[in-house]
Design an enzyme around this catalytic site. Sequence first.
Site, mmCIF file in Angstrom:
data_model
loop_
_atom_site.group_PDB
_atom_site.id
_atom_site.type_symbol
_atom_site.label_atom_id
_atom_site.label_comp_id
_atom_site.label_asym_id
_atom_site.label_seq_id
_atom_site.Cartn_x
_atom_site.Cartn_y
_atom_site.Cartn_z
ATOM 1 N N ASP A 123 0.811 -1.216 0.000
ATOM 2 C CA ASP A 123 0.000 0.000 0.000
ATOM 3 C C ASP A 123 0.850 1.273 0.000
ATOM 4 O OD1 ASP A 123 -2.250 -1.664 0.145
ATOM 5 O OD2 ASP A 123 -2.246 -1.646 2.328
ATOM 6 N N GLU A 135 -11.184 1.002 -3.139
ATOM 7 C CA GLU A 135 -10.450 1.437 -1.942
ATOM 8 C C GLU A 135 -9.206 2.198 -2.376
ATOM 9 O OE1 GLU A 135 -9.570 -2.267 -0.013
ATOM 10 O OE2 GLU A 135 -8.507 -3.036 -1.741
#
Length: 512
Positions: free
Chosen positions: A15, A180
Amino acid sequence: MTMIQNPVLRGFCPDPSIIRAGDDYYIATSTFEWWPGVRLFHSTDLANWEQLPSPIQRTSQADLRGDPTSGGIWAPCLSYDGTWYYLVYTDVKTKKGRFYNTHNYVIRTQNIRGEWSEPVYLNSIGFDPSLFHDHDGKKYLVNMINGFKGILVQEYDPETGELKGERKKIFDGTKFGYTEGPHIYHIGDWYYLIVAEGGTGYEHCVTMARSKNIWGPYEIDPENPVLTSNSADPLALQKCGHADIVETQNGEWYMAHLCARPSEAANGCVLGRETALQKMEWQNGWLRLVGGGNQARLTTSLPAGIKKTTAIDNKFSDDFDCSQLNVQYDFPRIPATGFADLSSRPGWLRLKGQESLNSLHDVSLVALRQQKMNASAQTVMEFAPEYPEQMAGLAYVYDALNYYLLCKTVDEADRAILVLLRSDGGSITDLTKPVLVPEGKLELIAVASECGTVEFGWRSESSEWQIIGEIQPLSLLTDEHCRGFTGAQFGMYVHDMTGLGIYADFDSFEVI
Ligand code: 6LW
């Protein structure tokens, strides 16, 4: 090296969020329930990255005690408005079933290598928050809505530290679903929204939409996904998605994104999810991979006009002749300050025993992420246990429930022994009969291999190496087996379940 070799951040670095400040590039990634929750890296050439101290240094900034495995800090977002560096992050308190408790915070600093502020609470409505700084000085918080219900935007006032005004869902996502990891950028006349979709597994991808107005409506890129993986090629990067983009000082564009290198032999990802870079270009107002297509590449071109630095050696060797622990270590849920000490015995790391590794609270483990499949970890330890409830040694661990432990303890007859244990989903098995060991220093080793196995060994001072137990499968320590978001780590470990707080001393720790 004439290209950037991917992944640029190897082993348990998912991420990514990337920024540039002048000639300096920074990437933040998360460590979930592992303190300090966020890793920060610096580079000037995008190819070589050095780890810096984490923005999170105090438990007042993030209290991870009790957080579930693979909870804690998810997907931090680093941003820079020319004066202040901001970091927004989610602390995930629960993630089972339907109820996700995801608290979002912001901290900031003017010196990225210095101290960061105390956190300001933002909201808890969804994870993957990011902060977008518009050209007119306004700032916005962007996050997904739990249950994958879309992307939410609200203005953020840096003076008061509060969210203000309308809270608006600006995007429902595309057909790929599981929307997301949102980031907004104002480039030219367009507001671009980049999101991760498809779920953080083998279907993961990066998609894009754009609008003339931050509040929408957003037009979906007709060629989505912008980036994905070549699932037909076992050697290609997999799980590619969750991305952030950066413009170089010379006007080129790069995408930092999540990727993984699954091992067929281990039946999954031992190295967790990692970070790669791709050179991008704008074509008709949309972002495209240089060279075409949308499949992530193992190499990408170096940025033009930037001097390349020399490669950083990624062999790790620590002899503890230092006053502070190396920034590359992480610890389950709590900082090491309460249990690790470099001053009592100079040249040694002294660890005080607390709870056992399956606790979600106070565990004494100093861990280092595994960056390649062929890796071996070795430590030299002195430890004089008095009770079977006291154990110290080498850990090879994914999380509180899944690990191998090669530890010294005593048996009921007071004899010093070595044990090799496996915890699989929390259920613990002895992998060998206890081995009697002499007093004094012990050397412990774990050798992991791309064949999907790990083998453990030991020796006492001046004796030969001895193998202990059978060869064990690495499939235990994969994202897939543990249903986790982190990765395998080697570490020095001690527990004392009597509460007497016995300590173990470590003279060296090496992962090569
Ligand atoms: C991350 C989110 C995700 O915050 O998993 O599935 C979370 N996708 O983007 C943990 O990496």
